[in-house]
Motif scaffolding. Structure first.
Motif, PDB file in Angstrom:
ATOM      1  N   VAL A  76      -6.041   4.318  -2.724  1.00 60.17           N
ATOM      2  CA  VAL A  76      -5.481   4.523  -1.433  1.00 60.17           C
ATOM      3  C   VAL A  76      -6.000   5.678  -0.760  1.00 60.17           C
ATOM      4  O   VAL A  76      -5.263   6.736  -0.529  1.00 60.17           O
ATOM      5  CB  VAL A  76      -4.018   4.411  -1.129  1.00 60.17           C
ATOM      6  CG1 VAL A  76      -3.586   4.600   0.447  1.00 60.17           C
ATOM      7  CG2 VAL A  76      -3.168   3.514  -1.736  1.00 60.17           C
ATOM      8  N   ASP A 125       0.732  -1.165   0.047  1.00 62.09           N
ATOM      9  CA  ASP A 125      -0.111   0.054  -0.184  1.00 62.09           C
ATOM     10  C   ASP A 125       0.835   1.189  -0.192  1.00 62.09           C
ATOM     11  O   ASP A 125       0.303   2.450   0.173  1.00 62.09           O
ATOM     12  CB  ASP A 125      -1.018   0.087   1.122  1.00 62.09           C
ATOM     13  CG  ASP A 125      -0.203   0.181   2.670  1.00 62.09           C
ATOM     14  OD1 ASP A 125       0.955  -0.006   2.577  1.00 62.09           O
ATOM     15  OD2 ASP A 125      -1.038   0.063   3.529  1.00 62.09           O
ATOM     16  N   GLU A 126       2.377   1.158  -0.142  1.00 62.06           N
ATOM     17  CA  GLU A 126       3.100   2.235  -0.285  1.00 62.06           C
ATOM     18  C   GLU A 126       3.812   2.164  -1.419  1.00 62.06           C
ATOM     19  O   GLU A 126       4.396   1.355  -1.750  1.00 62.06           O
ATOM     20  CB  GLU A 126       4.013   2.397   0.913  1.00 62.06           C
ATOM     21  CG  GLU A 126       3.253   2.727   2.304  1.00 62.06           C
ATOM     22  CD  GLU A 126       4.057   2.967   3.411  1.00 62.06           C
ATOM     23  OE1 GLU A 126       5.272   2.870   3.308  1.00 62.06           O
ATOM     24  OE2 GLU A 126       3.582   3.283   4.598  1.00 62.06           O
ATOM     25  N   GLY A 133      -2.166   4.961  -5.860  1.00 62.48           N
ATOM     26  CA  GLY A 133      -1.980   3.515  -5.724  1.00 62.48           C
ATOM     27  C   GLY A 133      -1.470   3.322  -7.223  1.00 62.48           C
ATOM     28  O   GLY A 133      -1.042   4.164  -7.970  1.00 62.48           O
ATOM     29  N   LEU A 141     -10.807   1.963  -1.573  1.00 63.72           N
ATOM     30  CA  LEU A 141      -9.614   1.240  -1.077  1.00 63.72           C
ATOM     31  C   LEU A 141      -9.718  -0.229  -1.943  1.00 63.72           C
ATOM     32  O   LEU A 141      -9.657  -1.130  -1.511  1.00 63.72           O
ATOM     33  CB  LEU A 141      -9.520   0.806   0.252  1.00 63.72           C
ATOM     34  CG  LEU A 141      -9.302   1.863   1.289  1.00 63.72           C
ATOM     35  CD1 LEU A 141      -9.592   1.652   2.824  1.00 63.72           C
ATOM     36  CD2 LEU A 141      -7.940   2.567   1.199  1.00 63.72           C
ATOM     37  N   TYR A 189      -1.303  -5.557  -4.484  1.00 63.94           N
ATOM     38  CA  TYR A 189      -1.408  -4.113  -4.381  1.00 63.94           C
ATOM     39  C   TYR A 189      -2.606  -3.444  -4.247  1.00 63.94           C
ATOM     40  O   TYR A 189      -3.509  -3.693  -4.469  1.00 63.94           O
ATOM     41  CB  TYR A 189      -0.466  -3.737  -5.571  1.00 63.94           C
ATOM     42  CG  TYR A 189      -0.839  -4.022  -6.661  1.00 63.94           C
ATOM     43  CD1 TYR A 189      -1.765  -3.194  -7.506  1.00 63.94           C
ATOM     44  CD2 TYR A 189      -0.449  -5.358  -7.298  1.00 63.94           C
ATOM     45  CE1 TYR A 189      -2.221  -3.507  -8.629  1.00 63.94           C
ATOM     46  CE2 TYR A 189      -0.993  -5.548  -8.519  1.00 63.94           C
ATOM     47  CZ  TYR A 189      -1.839  -4.698  -9.071  1.00 63.94           C
ATOM     48  OH  TYR A 189      -2.399  -5.097 -10.521  1.00 63.94           O
ATOM     49  N   PHE A 190      -2.798  -2.287  -3.738  1.00 66.64           N
ATOM     50  CA  PHE A 190      -3.716  -1.418  -3.531  1.00 66.64           C
ATOM     51  C   PHE A 190      -3.804  -0.462  -4.656  1.00 66.64           C
ATOM     52  O   PHE A 190      -2.743   0.226  -5.091  1.00 66.64           O
ATOM     53  CB  PHE A 190      -3.749  -0.378  -2.173  1.00 66.64           C
ATOM     54  CG  PHE A 190      -4.309  -1.125  -1.079  1.00 66.64           C
ATOM     55  CD1 PHE A 190      -5.684  -0.854  -0.816  1.00 66.64           C
ATOM     56  CD2 PHE A 190      -3.533  -1.952  -0.290  1.00 66.64           C
ATOM     57  CE1 PHE A 190      -6.142  -1.431   0.458  1.00 66.64           C
ATOM     58  CE2 PHE A 190      -4.116  -2.602   0.803  1.00 66.64           C
ATOM     59  CZ  PHE A 190      -5.510  -2.301   1.255  1.00 66.64           C
ATOM     60  N   ARG A 246      -8.228  -3.101  -4.434  1.00 67.81           N
ATOM     61  CA  ARG A 246      -7.171  -3.873  -4.517  1.00 67.81           C
ATOM     62  C   ARG A 246      -7.045  -4.704  -5.581  1.00 67.81           C
ATOM     63  O   ARG A 246      -7.975  -5.050  -6.143  1.00 67.81           O
ATOM     64  CB  ARG A 246      -6.860  -4.777  -3.260  1.00 67.81           C
ATOM     65  CG  ARG A 246      -6.945  -3.752  -1.861  1.00 67.81           C
ATOM     66  CD  ARG A 246      -6.962  -4.846  -0.650  1.00 67.81           C
ATOM     67  NE  ARG A 246      -8.286  -5.655  -0.779  1.00 67.81           N
ATOM     68  CZ  ARG A 246      -8.492  -6.527   0.209  1.00 67.81           C
ATOM     69  NH1 ARG A 246      -7.924  -6.579   1.442  1.00 67.81           N
ATOM     70  NH2 ARG A 246      -9.432  -7.303   0.047  1.00 67.81           N
TER      71      ARG A 246
END
Length: 245
Positions: free
Chosen positions: A174, A35-36, A156, A180, A170-171, A182
């Motif tokens: 975000v 998520d980063e 994202g 949210l 992965y997202f 994915r």
């Protein structure tokens, strides 16, 4: 997935089995979604680029519908989506992103129009999703909209660059409390009929989308197929009908 070739479905099944095996490896936590994200070069491309599964070629128009599902009696109403890579750009969180419009119709009536903001990281090929603005058929704003850099939201990844890695999670969005979504890579090596009467699209991939807000355990998913040089060709019952590069 009635338009996918039979042998392609077999490949997808093999790929999912491989994913299950991957989850059992020591140190692999299948529950985690990245998520980063960062762009090492700090530079972004908003047209062209190298990501084969999510090309940002200005002027591209893809039209999908669920006519086959309606004809089979499994869908009650015709649904249509037109995706246009517009010549417009928008500055979002310091990045000049490409504006991609999605127009959605049900029964011939416009139900939603969204302007989505994407840019590809120069060097990695990762396509970042910087947000969207959404309105209904009467041009009233919908609560789905979000922008990176506002209200705690950040970009994202809509499609990673480089090799397609089975099991990648992965997202895509975000935006806490708003969006949210994915993505998870669950199949590869698929083929899809070319609606322009050319050779079949080959080496297509399958991505399973889940919504963490409404379904945090990911029990319900939307299956999407992407093909090289084309992008999205199938989204559940929606199938690519025309494509203008």
């Amino acid at each position: 997935m009635n338009m996918l070739q039979t042998h392609s479905l077999a490949v997808a099944a093999i790929s999912v089995v491989s994913l299950s095996a991957l989850a059992s490896l020591p140190g692999h936590d299948k529950r985690e979604f990245t998520d980063e994200f960062s762009c090492p070069s700090g530079a972004y491309i908003n047209s062209g680029g190298v990501n084969q599964y999510f090309p940002l070629n200005v002027g591209t128009v893809a039209y999908l519908n669920n006519q086959a599902c309606v004809d089979e009696g499994e869908c009650d109403e015709l649904e249509e989506v037109t995706i246009t890579v517009t010549p417009n750009t928008e500055l979002v969180d310091g990045v000049l992103a490409r504006v991609v419009e999605e127009l959605e119709l049900e029964g011939g009536e416009v139900v939603e129009t969204s302007l989505n903001y994407y840019a590809e990281c120069d060097g990695t090929g990762d396509v970042f999703y910087f947000g969207e603005t959404v309105v209904d058929g009467d041009n009233n704003p919908l609560p789905d909209g979000w922008l990176a850099g506002e209200n705690g939201a950040r970009a994202g990844i809509i499609m990673p660059g480089g090799s397609f890695l089975l099991g990648a999670r992965y997202f895509q969005e975000v935006a806490p409390g708003v969006a949210l979504d994915r993505g998870e890579h669950v199949g590869m090596g698929l083929s899809f009929p070319n609606p322009n009467d050319g050779p079949d699209f080959e080496n297509c991939v399958l991505v399973s989308d889940t919504n963490f807000l409404s379904d945090p355990k990911g029990k319900e998913s939307d299956e999407k197929v992407y093909c090289p040089g084309v992008g999205l060709v199938m989204d559940e019952e929606l199938e690519l009908v025309t494509f203008s590069p």
